[in-house]
Motif scaffolding. Sequence first.
Motif, PDB file in Angstrom:
ATOM      1  N   CYS A   1      13.633   7.221 -18.063  1.00  0.00           N
ATOM      2  CA  CYS A   1      13.550   7.840 -16.745  1.00  0.00           C
ATOM      3  C   CYS A   1      14.834   7.742 -15.939  1.00  0.00           C
ATOM      4  O   CYS A   1      15.153   8.646 -15.183  1.00  0.00           O
ATOM      5  CB  CYS A   1      12.393   7.223 -15.950  1.00  0.00           C
TER       6      CYS A   1
ATOM      7  N   VAL B   1      15.166   5.551 -13.623  1.00  0.00           N
ATOM      8  CA  VAL B   1      14.690   4.724 -12.514  1.00  0.00           C
ATOM      9  C   VAL B   1      13.732   3.713 -13.139  1.00  0.00           C
ATOM     10  O   VAL B   1      12.882   4.095 -13.940  1.00  0.00           O
ATOM     11  CB  VAL B   1      13.936   5.579 -11.461  1.00  0.00           C
ATOM     12  N   PRO B   2      13.880   2.418 -12.833  1.00  0.00           N
ATOM     13  CA  PRO B   2      12.939   1.444 -13.404  1.00  0.00           C
ATOM     14  C   PRO B   2      11.497   1.879 -13.147  1.00  0.00           C
ATOM     15  O   PRO B   2      11.135   2.227 -12.021  1.00  0.00           O
ATOM     16  CB  PRO B   2      13.273   0.154 -12.667  1.00  0.00           C
ATOM     17  N   CYS B   3      10.696   1.888 -14.208  1.00  0.00           N
ATOM     18  CA  CYS B   3       9.358   2.453 -14.133  1.00  0.00           C
ATOM     19  C   CYS B   3       8.347   1.533 -14.805  1.00  0.00           C
ATOM     20  O   CYS B   3       8.492   1.193 -15.980  1.00  0.00           O
ATOM     21  CB  CYS B   3       9.352   3.822 -14.799  1.00  0.00           C
ATOM     22  N   GLU B   4       7.336   1.152 -14.066  1.00  0.00           N
ATOM     23  CA  GLU B   4       6.220   0.368 -14.607  1.00  0.00           C
ATOM     24  C   GLU B   4       5.187   1.338 -15.160  1.00  0.00           C
ATOM     25  O   GLU B   4       4.897   2.369 -14.546  1.00  0.00           O
ATOM     26  CB  GLU B   4       5.597  -0.482 -13.502  1.00  0.00           C
TER      27      GLU B   4
ATOM     28  N   ALA C   1      14.766   7.016  -5.570  1.00  0.00           N
ATOM     29  CA  ALA C   1      13.891   5.848  -5.693  1.00  0.00           C
ATOM     30  C   ALA C   1      14.589   4.694  -6.413  1.00  0.00           C
ATOM     31  O   ALA C   1      15.440   4.891  -7.276  1.00  0.00           O
ATOM     32  CB  ALA C   1      12.613   6.216  -6.448  1.00  0.00           C
ATOM     33  N   ALA C   2      14.147   3.488  -6.063  1.00  0.00           N
ATOM     34  CA  ALA C   2      14.578   2.282  -6.762  1.00  0.00           C
ATOM     35  C   ALA C   2      13.597   1.913  -7.859  1.00  0.00           C
ATOM     36  O   ALA C   2      13.941   1.198  -8.786  1.00  0.00           O
ATOM     37  CB  ALA C   2      14.722   1.125  -5.780  1.00  0.00           C
ATOM     38  N   SER C   3      12.337   2.403  -7.738  1.00  0.00           N
ATOM     39  CA  SER C   3      11.334   2.102  -8.759  1.00  0.00           C
ATOM     40  C   SER C   3      10.246   3.168  -8.743  1.00  0.00           C
ATOM     41  O   SER C   3      10.068   3.894  -7.760  1.00  0.00           O
ATOM     42  CB  SER C   3      10.712   0.724  -8.534  1.00  0.00           C
ATOM     43  N   ALA C   4       9.542   3.235  -9.858  1.00  0.00           N
ATOM     44  CA  ALA C   4       8.440   4.182 -10.010  1.00  0.00           C
ATOM     45  C   ALA C   4       7.326   3.502 -10.795  1.00  0.00           C
ATOM     46  O   ALA C   4       7.538   2.481 -11.449  1.00  0.00           O
ATOM     47  CB  ALA C   4       8.904   5.442 -10.739  1.00  0.00           C
ATOM     48  N   VAL C   5       6.140   4.094 -10.723  1.00  0.00           N
ATOM     49  CA  VAL C   5       5.004   3.586 -11.485  1.00  0.00           C
ATOM     50  C   VAL C   5       4.224   4.765 -12.041  1.00  0.00           C
ATOM     51  O   VAL C   5       4.089   5.803 -11.394  1.00  0.00           O
ATOM     52  CB  VAL C   5       4.085   2.682 -10.622  1.00  0.00           C
TER      53      VAL C   5
ATOM     54  N   ASP D   1       6.565   6.767  -6.541  1.00  0.00           N
ATOM     55  CA  ASP D   1       7.901   6.200  -6.427  1.00  0.00           C
ATOM     56  C   ASP D   1       8.141   5.760  -4.991  1.00  0.00           C
ATOM     57  O   ASP D   1       7.420   6.155  -4.083  1.00  0.00           O
ATOM     58  CB  ASP D   1       8.975   7.201  -6.886  1.00  0.00           C
ATOM     59  N   ASP D   2       9.153   4.930  -4.814  1.00  0.00           N
ATOM     60  CA  ASP D   2       9.475   4.403  -3.486  1.00  0.00           C
ATOM     61  C   ASP D   2      10.679   5.125  -2.874  1.00  0.00           C
ATOM     62  O   ASP D   2      11.396   4.577  -2.058  1.00  0.00           O
ATOM     63  CB  ASP D   2       9.733   2.896  -3.554  1.00  0.00           C
TER      64      ASP D   2
END
Length: 115
Positions: free
Chosen positions: A8, A10-13, A47-51, A67-68
């Motif tokens: 991605c 972007v760091p993604c959980e 975004a810095a992170s996503a899920v 996402d944030d």
Amino acid sequence: MAGLAGSCGVPCEVVVDVPGRCAASVEATAYFVVAEALSNVAKHSGAASAVVAVCRDGDRLLLRIGDDGRGGADERGGSGLSGIRRRVEAHDGRFTLDSPPGGPTTMRVELPCGS
């Protein structure tokens, strides 16, 4: 889904709780939705992170991609989000997008699992 999240940018959980399988066409649609959504996150959100969360509720497959980032996503701004909506609605599914200016953005998709 993990492969999409891993590439991605972007760091993604990723959280998946889907016992059994859905119809192949539904699984393909879910994959498309996540791929397009994460592409949008990487390109446009800041975004810095996503899920990505995927679960099954009875005969429905539920997806949540969030996402944030800065928010403000709008279907009228390009073909990606409207393409997701068309693909989901072609399966008699539901698509909602919550993306106020300033963020965060949350996309929810509900698809019938089929047989």
